[in-house]
Scaffold this active site. Structure first.
Site, PDB file in Angstrom:
ATOM      1  N   SER A 125       3.186   9.255  -0.984  1.00  0.00           N
ATOM      2  CA  SER A 125       3.906   8.035  -1.363  1.00  0.00           C
ATOM      3  C   SER A 125       5.398   8.316  -1.404  1.00  0.00           C
ATOM      4  O   SER A 125       5.828   9.442  -1.714  1.00  0.00           O
ATOM      5  CB  SER A 125       3.424   7.606  -2.747  1.00  0.00           C
ATOM      6  N   TYR A 149       1.236   9.619 -12.068  1.00  0.00           N
ATOM      7  CA  TYR A 149       0.729   9.270 -10.737  1.00  0.00           C
ATOM      8  C   TYR A 149       1.537   9.993  -9.649  1.00  0.00           C
ATOM      9  O   TYR A 149       0.972  10.660  -8.767  1.00  0.00           O
ATOM     10  CB  TYR A 149       0.791   7.750 -10.523  1.00  0.00           C
ATOM     11  N   LYS A 153       0.671  13.145  -6.687  1.00  0.00           N
ATOM     12  CA  LYS A 153       0.986  13.181  -5.255  1.00  0.00           C
ATOM     13  C   LYS A 153       1.795  14.444  -4.923  1.00  0.00           C
ATOM     14  O   LYS A 153       1.539  15.125  -3.923  1.00  0.00           O
ATOM     15  CB  LYS A 153       1.790  11.936  -4.852  1.00  0.00           C
TER      16      LYS A 153
HETATM   17  P1  NAD Z   1      -7.291   1.342  -3.454  1.00  0.00           P
HETATM   18  O1  NAD Z   1      -7.476   1.507  -4.908  1.00  0.00           O
HETATM   19  O2  NAD Z   1      -7.528   0.006  -2.860  1.00  0.00           O
HETATM   20  O3  NAD Z   1      -8.172   2.411  -2.658  1.00  0.00           O
HETATM   21  C1  NAD Z   1      -8.532   3.661  -3.218  1.00  0.00           C
HETATM   22  C2  NAD Z   1     -10.048   3.775  -3.080  1.00  0.00           C
HETATM   23  O4  NAD Z   1     -10.457   5.038  -3.591  1.00  0.00           O
HETATM   24  C3  NAD Z   1     -10.811   2.701  -3.861  1.00  0.00           C
HETATM   25  O5  NAD Z   1     -11.755   2.094  -2.999  1.00  0.00           O
HETATM   26  C4  NAD Z   1     -11.487   3.458  -4.993  1.00  0.00           C
HETATM   27  O6  NAD Z   1     -12.738   2.877  -5.360  1.00  0.00           O
HETATM   28  C5  NAD Z   1     -11.639   4.830  -4.384  1.00  0.00           C
HETATM   29  N1  NAD Z   1     -11.650   5.933  -5.369  1.00  0.00           N
HETATM   30  C6  NAD Z   1     -10.798   6.122  -6.402  1.00  0.00           C
HETATM   31  N2  NAD Z   1     -11.114   7.249  -7.055  1.00  0.00           N
HETATM   32  C7  NAD Z   1     -12.166   7.804  -6.411  1.00  0.00           C
HETATM   33  C8  NAD Z   1     -12.944   8.982  -6.609  1.00  0.00           C
HETATM   34  N3  NAD Z   1     -12.695   9.829  -7.615  1.00  0.00           N
HETATM   35  N4  NAD Z   1     -13.960   9.234  -5.747  1.00  0.00           N
HETATM   36  C9  NAD Z   1     -14.247   8.378  -4.730  1.00  0.00           C
HETATM   37  N5  NAD Z   1     -13.545   7.247  -4.504  1.00  0.00           N
HETATM   38  C10 NAD Z   1     -12.517   6.967  -5.334  1.00  0.00           C
HETATM   39  O7  NAD Z   1      -5.781   1.841  -3.123  1.00  0.00           O
HETATM   40  P2  NAD Z   1      -4.931   1.726  -1.775  1.00  0.00           P
HETATM   41  O8  NAD Z   1      -3.783   0.835  -2.049  1.00  0.00           O
HETATM   42  O9  NAD Z   1      -5.800   1.487  -0.620  1.00  0.00           O
HETATM   43  O10 NAD Z   1      -4.349   3.201  -1.727  1.00  0.00           O
HETATM   44  C11 NAD Z   1      -4.960   4.230  -0.972  1.00  0.00           C
HETATM   45  C12 NAD Z   1      -4.171   5.512  -1.156  1.00  0.00           C
HETATM   46  O11 NAD Z   1      -2.809   5.306  -0.770  1.00  0.00           O
HETATM   47  C13 NAD Z   1      -4.136   6.022  -2.589  1.00  0.00           C
HETATM   48  O12 NAD Z   1      -4.224   7.432  -2.570  1.00  0.00           O
HETATM   49  C14 NAD Z   1      -2.771   5.593  -3.065  1.00  0.00           C
HETATM   50  O13 NAD Z   1      -2.274   6.439  -4.086  1.00  0.00           O
HETATM   51  C15 NAD Z   1      -1.933   5.731  -1.798  1.00  0.00           C
HETATM   52  N6  NAD Z   1      -0.733   4.890  -1.811  1.00  0.00           N
HETATM   53  C16 NAD Z   1      -0.861   3.541  -1.999  1.00  0.00           C
HETATM   54  C17 NAD Z   1       0.297   2.756  -2.039  1.00  0.00           C
HETATM   55  C18 NAD Z   1       0.178   1.268  -2.273  1.00  0.00           C
HETATM   56  O14 NAD Z   1       1.186   0.656  -2.641  1.00  0.00           O
HETATM   57  N7  NAD Z   1      -0.972   0.640  -2.070  1.00  0.00           N
HETATM   58  C19 NAD Z   1       1.561   3.337  -1.871  1.00  0.00           C
HETATM   59  C20 NAD Z   1       1.651   4.708  -1.656  1.00  0.00           C
HETATM   60  C21 NAD Z   1       0.484   5.489  -1.629  1.00  0.00           C
HETATM   61  N1  UFG Z   2       8.500  -6.548  -9.134  1.00  0.00           N
HETATM   62  C1  UFG Z   2       8.807  -7.682  -9.866  1.00  0.00           C
HETATM   63  N2  UFG Z   2       7.770  -8.352 -10.480  1.00  0.00           N
HETATM   64  C2  UFG Z   2       6.476  -7.941 -10.401  1.00  0.00           C
HETATM   65  C3  UFG Z   2       6.172  -6.777  -9.650  1.00  0.00           C
HETATM   66  C4  UFG Z   2       7.221  -6.099  -9.043  1.00  0.00           C
HETATM   67  O1  UFG Z   2       9.962  -8.082  -9.964  1.00  0.00           O
HETATM   68  O2  UFG Z   2       5.606  -8.585 -10.998  1.00  0.00           O
HETATM   69  C5  UFG Z   2       9.598  -5.837  -8.439  1.00  0.00           C
HETATM   70  C6  UFG Z   2       9.762  -4.397  -8.874  1.00  0.00           C
HETATM   71  O3  UFG Z   2      10.623  -4.332  -9.999  1.00  0.00           O
HETATM   72  C7  UFG Z   2      10.340  -3.768  -7.599  1.00  0.00           C
HETATM   73  C8  UFG Z   2       9.690  -4.556  -6.474  1.00  0.00           C
HETATM   74  O4  UFG Z   2       9.263  -5.789  -7.070  1.00  0.00           O
HETATM   75  O5  UFG Z   2      11.728  -3.974  -7.554  1.00  0.00           O
HETATM   76  C9  UFG Z   2       8.478  -3.867  -5.858  1.00  0.00           C
HETATM   77  O6  UFG Z   2       7.572  -3.520  -6.900  1.00  0.00           O
HETATM   78  P1  UFG Z   2       6.074  -3.023  -6.586  1.00  0.00           P
HETATM   79  O7  UFG Z   2       5.408  -2.798  -7.895  1.00  0.00           O
HETATM   80  O8  UFG Z   2       5.432  -3.932  -5.621  1.00  0.00           O
HETATM   81  O9  UFG Z   2       6.304  -1.653  -5.811  1.00  0.00           O
HETATM   82  P2  UFG Z   2       7.023  -0.312  -6.292  1.00  0.00           P
HETATM   83  O10 UFG Z   2       8.077  -0.021  -5.291  1.00  0.00           O
HETATM   84  O11 UFG Z   2       7.423  -0.347  -7.697  1.00  0.00           O
HETATM   85  O12 UFG Z   2       5.805   0.712  -6.225  1.00  0.00           O
HETATM   86  C10 UFG Z   2       5.155   1.028  -4.994  1.00  0.00           C
HETATM   87  C11 UFG Z   2       3.718   1.467  -5.236  1.00  0.00           C
HETATM   88  C12 UFG Z   2       3.700   2.759  -5.996  1.00  0.00           C
HETATM   89  C13 UFG Z   2       4.549   3.777  -5.339  1.00  0.00           C
HETATM   90  C14 UFG Z   2       5.936   3.224  -5.110  1.00  0.00           C
HETATM   91  C15 UFG Z   2       6.810   4.178  -4.359  1.00  0.00           C
HETATM   92  O13 UFG Z   2       3.020   0.502  -5.966  1.00  0.00           O
HETATM   93  O14 UFG Z   2       2.384   3.237  -6.010  1.00  0.00           O
HETATM   94  O15 UFG Z   2       5.859   2.022  -4.359  1.00  0.00           O
HETATM   95  O16 UFG Z   2       6.212   4.461  -3.142  1.00  0.00           O
HETATM   96  F1  UFG Z   2       4.634   4.859  -6.137  1.00  0.00           F
END
Ligand code: NAD
Ligand code: UFG
Length: 338
Positions: A125, A149, A153
């Protein structure tokens, strides 16, 4: 065709990546404990692609069961999404985050090593850049963590680097995602957050569909274009495509390769709200509230390395991201619970 194991494949990014892997001709085995997802996502992936997914409901920490899956299937590469991902929650229950994310990954890596599978693509991330000194961010920026979190990572990245030193058979791709939004163009799969969404776009679309009264904008006094936070939003299908490219190219790489996945464009919260209203015609009432602790002012990627080495580039612009977010939300107001 090669078999790919996708951990967390029922989740938001995992289901889109599974779909693209199937379309590219791979056989896909998914493991997921369904703690934050529903099997319906994979049923719909099968419906869209007219192909089958092999699914196991198993937790990453169940090393023996995962070993059995590797015995049963000859896995060429692993795409590793599974884990917990809510920043705020991670400060309340850090041990769960370390256990599921770090210990879960260790369990997976041990099984991979035992079964001579050395190719892994890991979901990292942009959070590992902490509060970056400048933008755009390149992969060589210093890394740090501001919450449990993010620290999981960071630790997993370090563990993977140590592993690559221990045995030169390892081929490791670290993908640092910026802000994934959007959904598959079919409107059949998308992001289905449990409870109150933490992230901006799921919240905006739940306000627009009438599930929530108004959006809170967290701070308008940042040093940005209009005072609200700026992020690099990337379409989940573009993001998923980078995983398919990584799987295709992983054997050409050595050791650890790290790539930013973003578009290189930053949009503020107010710009996102404006664009959403313009694309959908739906009102999005909001109020300005105090900053959310831990948020940074702005963050966007220099993704040119992924362009050079993976032959990948984000193709979809903001309008497509919003249209696809809305189609999914509008067709599935209660997510997969219809
Ligand atoms: P998500 O929660 O939709 O998907 C994660 C999946 O992993 C889920 O289906 C959950 O049931 C499964 N899971 C969780 N813990 C588990 C375990 N111990 N064993 C087996 N399965 C398990 O999340 P996502 O948004 O699809 O994110 C996927 C990956 O990308 C994650 O590692 C997340 O940290 C990373 N990531 C997501 C974002 C974002 O904004 N969505 C940003 C940066 C990184
Ligand atoms: N925001 C609002 N209102 C809300 C939610 C978010 O104003 O209800 C704003 C936040 O303050 C930020 C922007 O919208 O300025 C984006 O916020 P998000 O929560 O959508 O995303 P972030 O950038 O905070 O976080 C995301 C992922 C994290 C990851 C991070 C950096 O959710 O898992 O990007 O990669 F760690």
């Amino acid at each position: 065709m090669a078999k790919i194991l996708v951990t967390g494949g029922a989740g938001y990014i995992g289901s889109h990546t599974t779909l693209l892997l199937l379309e590219a001709g791979y056989e896909v085995v998914v493991i997921d404990n369904l703690s934050n997802s529903s099997l319906e996502s994979l049923r719909r992936v099968e419906q869209i692609t007219d192909k089958r997914v092999t699914f196991y409901k198993v937790d990453l920490r169940e090393e023996n069961k995962i070993n059995d899956i590797f015995t049963e299937h000859e896995i060429e590469s692993v795409v590793h999404f599974a884990g917990l991902k809510a920043v705020g929650e991670s400060t309340e229950i850090p041990l769960d985050y370390y256990e599921q994310n770090v210990y879960g990954t260790l369990s997976l890596l041990k099984v991979m090593e035992r079964n001579n599978c050395f190719n892994i693509v890991f979901s990292s991330s942009a959070t590992v850049y902490g509060d970056p000194a400048s933008v755009p961010i390149t992969e060589d920026f210093p890394i740090s963590a501001t919450n449990p979190y993010g620290r999981t990572k960071l630790f997993i990245e370090e563990i993977l680097r140590d592993l690559s030193v221990s045995n030169d058979k390892w081929r490791i791709v670290l993908l640092r995602y910026f802000n994934p939004i959007g959904a598959h163009e079919s409107g059949l799969i998308g992001e289905d957050p449990q409870g109150i969404p933490n992230n901006l776009m799921p919240f905006v679309s739940q306000v627009a569909v009438g599930k929530r009264d108004k959006l809170s904008v967290f701070g308008n006094d940042y040093d940005t274009v209009d005072g609200t936070g700026v992020r690099d939003y990337i379409h989940v299908v573009d993001l998923s495509d980078a995983h398919v490219k990584s799987v295709e190219k992983i054997k050409e790489f050595e050791g650890v390769s790290t790539f930013n996945l973003g578009t290189g464009n930053g949009y503020s919260v107010l710009q996102m709200i404006d664009a959403f209203i313009k694309e959908t015609g739906k009102p999005v009432p909001f109020s300005i509230e105090p900053r959310r602790p831990g948020d940074i002012a702005e963050c966007w990627a220099d993704a040119s390395l992924a362009n050079q080495k993976l032959d990948w580039k984000a193709e979809r612009g903001l309008s497509e991201m919003i249209k696809d977010t809305w189609r999914w939300q509008n067709q599935n107001p209660n997510g997969y619970d219809n």
